[in-house]
Scaffold this motif. Structure first.
Motif, short mmCIF file in Angstrom:
data_model
loop_
_atom_site.label_atom_id
_atom_site.label_comp_id
_atom_site.label_asym_id
_atom_site.label_seq_id
_atom_site.Cartn_x
_atom_site.Cartn_y
_atom_site.Cartn_z
N SER A 44 0.81 -1.22 0.00
CA SER A 44 0.00 0.00 0.00
C SER A 44 0.84 1.27 0.00
O SER A 44 0.31 2.38 -0.10
N ALA A 45 2.17 1.13 0.09
CA ALA A 45 3.04 2.30 0.24
C ALA A 45 2.90 3.26 -0.94
O ALA A 45 2.83 2.83 -2.10
N ALA A 46 2.84 4.54 -0.63
CA ALA A 46 2.85 5.60 -1.64
C ALA A 46 1.68 5.52 -2.62
O ALA A 46 1.81 5.88 -3.79
N LEU A 47 0.54 5.01 -2.15
CA LEU A 47 -0.63 4.97 -3.01
C LEU A 47 -1.75 5.81 -2.40
O LEU A 47 -1.85 5.93 -1.17
N ALA A 48 -2.59 6.37 -3.25
CA ALA A 48 -3.74 7.15 -2.78
C ALA A 48 -4.71 6.24 -2.04
O ALA A 48 -4.79 5.04 -2.36
N PRO A 49 -5.45 6.77 -1.05
CA PRO A 49 -6.37 5.95 -0.25
C PRO A 49 -7.31 5.09 -1.09
O PRO A 49 -7.56 3.92 -0.75
N ARG A 50 -7.82 5.60 -2.18
CA ARG A 50 -8.74 4.85 -3.02
C ARG A 50 -8.04 3.63 -3.63
O ARG A 50 -8.60 2.55 -3.76
N VAL A 51 -6.78 3.84 -4.00
CA VAL A 51 -6.01 2.75 -4.60
C VAL A 51 -5.62 1.73 -3.53
O VAL A 51 -5.61 0.52 -3.78
N VAL A 52 -5.32 2.22 -2.31
CA VAL A 52 -5.02 1.31 -1.20
C VAL A 52 -6.19 0.37 -0.98
O VAL A 52 -6.03 -0.83 -0.78
N GLU A 53 -7.41 0.92 -1.07
CA GLU A 53 -8.61 0.10 -0.91
C GLU A 53 -8.69 -0.99 -1.97
O GLU A 53 -9.06 -2.13 -1.68
N GLU A 54 -8.34 -0.62 -3.20
CA GLU A 54 -8.36 -1.61 -4.29
C GLU A 54 -7.37 -2.73 -4.03
O GLU A 54 -7.67 -3.91 -4.26
N ILE A 55 -6.19 -2.34 -3.55
CA ILE A 55 -5.15 -3.34 -3.27
C ILE A 55 -5.62 -4.25 -2.12
O ILE A 55 -5.46 -5.47 -2.18
N ALA A 56 -6.22 -3.63 -1.09
CA ALA A 56 -6.71 -4.41 0.05
C ALA A 56 -7.76 -5.42 -0.42
O ALA A 56 -7.76 -6.58 -0.01
N GLU A 57 -8.65 -4.97 -1.31
CA GLU A 57 -9.67 -5.87 -1.85
C GLU A 57 -9.04 -7.02 -2.63
O GLU A 57 -9.47 -8.17 -2.52
N ALA A 58 -8.03 -6.67 -3.42
CA ALA A 58 -7.35 -7.69 -4.22
C ALA A 58 -6.71 -8.74 -3.30
O ALA A 58 -6.75 -9.94 -3.57
N ILE A 59 -6.15 -8.28 -2.18
CA ILE A 59 -5.50 -9.20 -1.24
C ILE A 59 -6.54 -10.11 -0.59
O ILE A 59 -6.35 -11.32 -0.48
N LEU A 60 -7.67 -9.53 -0.20
CA LEU A 60 -8.75 -10.34 0.39
C LEU A 60 -9.25 -11.38 -0.61
O LEU A 60 -9.58 -12.52 -0.25
N ASN A 61 -9.30 -10.96 -1.85
CA ASN A 61 -9.71 -11.84 -2.93
C ASN A 61 -8.79 -13.06 -3.06
O ASN A 61 -9.24 -14.18 -3.24
N LEU A 62 -7.49 -12.80 -2.96
CA LEU A 62 -6.51 -13.89 -3.06
C LEU A 62 -6.68 -14.84 -1.89
O LEU A 62 -6.56 -16.05 -2.02
N ARG A 63 -6.98 -14.25 -0.75
CA ARG A 63 -7.20 -15.08 0.43
C ARG A 63 -8.40 -16.00 0.23
O ARG A 63 -8.37 -17.17 0.59
N SER A 64 -9.43 -15.45 -0.40
CA SER A 64 -10.63 -16.27 -0.59
C SER A 64 -10.38 -17.40 -1.60
O SER A 64 -11.13 -18.37 -1.67
N LEU A 65 -9.32 -17.27 -2.37
CA LEU A 65 -8.94 -18.35 -3.29
C LEU A 65 -8.15 -19.44 -2.58
O LEU A 65 -7.79 -20.45 -3.17
N GLY A 66 -7.83 -19.19 -1.31
CA GLY A 66 -7.13 -20.21 -0.53
C GLY A 66 -5.64 -19.95 -0.34
O GLY A 66 -4.94 -20.77 0.26
N LEU A 67 -5.16 -18.83 -0.86
CA LEU A 67 -3.75 -18.52 -0.67
C LEU A 67 -3.45 -18.19 0.79
O LEU A 67 -4.29 -17.63 1.49
N THR A 68 -2.26 -18.53 1.22
CA THR A 68 -1.77 -18.16 2.53
C THR A 68 -0.98 -16.86 2.35
O THR A 68 -0.14 -16.78 1.46
N LEU A 69 -1.27 -15.86 3.19
CA LEU A 69 -0.69 -14.54 2.94
C LEU A 69 0.03 -13.98 4.15
O LEU A 69 -0.50 -13.98 5.27
N LEU A 70 1.23 -13.47 3.90
CA LEU A 70 1.96 -12.72 4.92
C LEU A 70 2.19 -11.32 4.36
O LEU A 70 2.84 -11.14 3.33
N LEU A 71 1.63 -10.35 5.04
CA LEU A 71 1.59 -8.98 4.56
C LEU A 71 2.44 -8.09 5.46
O LEU A 71 2.18 -7.99 6.66
#
Ligand SMILES: Nc1ncnc2c1ncn2[C@@H]1O[C@H](COP(=O)(O)OP(=O)(O)O)[C@@H](O)[C@H]1O
Ligand SMILES: [Mg+2]
Length: 238
Positions: free
Chosen positions: A163-190
């Motif tokens: 999320s570094a150096a991104l506008a809040p709206r874009v941070v939200e998109e990235i956060a959603e993308a990460i949640l999405n990957l999690r729902s696919l079953g990926l294990t995530l360390l952020l």
């Protein structure tokens, strides 16, 4: 699934990690927080084998992987999305994505399918597939960097300050993308400096300080943001 036990690591004679212990369960989304220069990136690098572990153990699915070379750890399912949204600027978006699949080059059909999967997840990458990566916005570069890691078909994805150096709206998109990957079953360390974002999406957090884990807690068990931030800012004063 991924476990660090008293990991000691650093650069040359300089010790940065003085016994880091962490646990990332299968399918979990764990965040590692900490001030600047506290060893967050070093922790991720020691997991993927870019920094040698001097003492302690990195375990994947119950097997010690300390001695496994970095190239081979990709085949074991570990993939790092490095800090800084690094992309190959003079290459197209699609060429960048294909670089992520270099270790299974012969697998053409699967690679084509994976590419479509990533374009389905990150629509903007599809629109810009022929564009030089150097022309992308910060958010698009971050998505490309994540997409490139996904082309390695990881089971454990490590993300260094996405999320570094991104506008809040874009941070939200990235956060959603990460949640999405999690729902696919990926294990995530952020790894994050954005405490709010990490608390929004992670189920467990660690705070690193002085080369050790100084605080850890399950999210949703009534973490006091103030308590955490005080701790976090305290870490920066050290
Ligand atoms: N390649 C390197 N060689 C020597 N020292 C390094 C190197 N990379 C990082 N460091 C030092 O290690 C410490 C931790 O760095 P890093 O893990 O990148 O911190 P963070 O990601 O938490 O900001 C810092 O003091 C940094 O200066
Ligand atoms: Mg870092």
């Amino acid at each position: 699934m991924l476990k660090l036990e008293n990991v000691v690591a650093g650069y040359g004679r300089t010790r940065i990690l003085n016994g880091v212990s962490m646990n990332v369960p299968s399918g979990g989304l764990v965040a590692l927080l900490g001030g600047n220069g506290t060893g967050k990136s070093t922790t991720l690098k020691s997991i993927v084998g870019l920094v040698a572990v001097q003492q302690g153990q990195v375990e994947l699915n119950g097997n010690a992987i300390n001695a496994v070379p970095a190239e081979e750890r990709v085949a074991h399912g570990l993939s790092l999305v490095p800090q800084g949204k690094e992309v190959f600027s003079a290459m197209s978006v699609e060429e960048n994505l294909l670089m992520g699949a270099f270790h299974r080059r012969r697998d053409r059909k699967m690679i084509a399918e994976d590419l479509e999967g990533i374009y389905g997840r990150f629509r903007r990458l599809k629109e810009r597939r022929r564009v030089d990566a150097g022309l992308l916005s910060g958010g698009e570069r971050q998505m490309l960097s994540i997409g490139r890691s996904l082309m390695a078909r990881p089971s454990v994805l490590l993300l260094d300050e996405p999320s570094a150096a991104l506008a809040p709206r874009v941070v939200e998109e990235i956060a959603e993308a990460i949640l999405n990957l999690r729902s696919l079953g990926l294990t995530l360390l952020l790894v994050e400096q954005n405490v709010g974002m990490a608390l929004d999406i992670a189920d467990y957090i660690y705070v690193i300080r002085g080369g050790r884990i100084a605080y850890e807690r399950e999210v949703g068990s009534g973490i006091a943001m103030e308590e955490l931030q005080e701790f976090y800012l305290g870490a920066e004063r050290h």
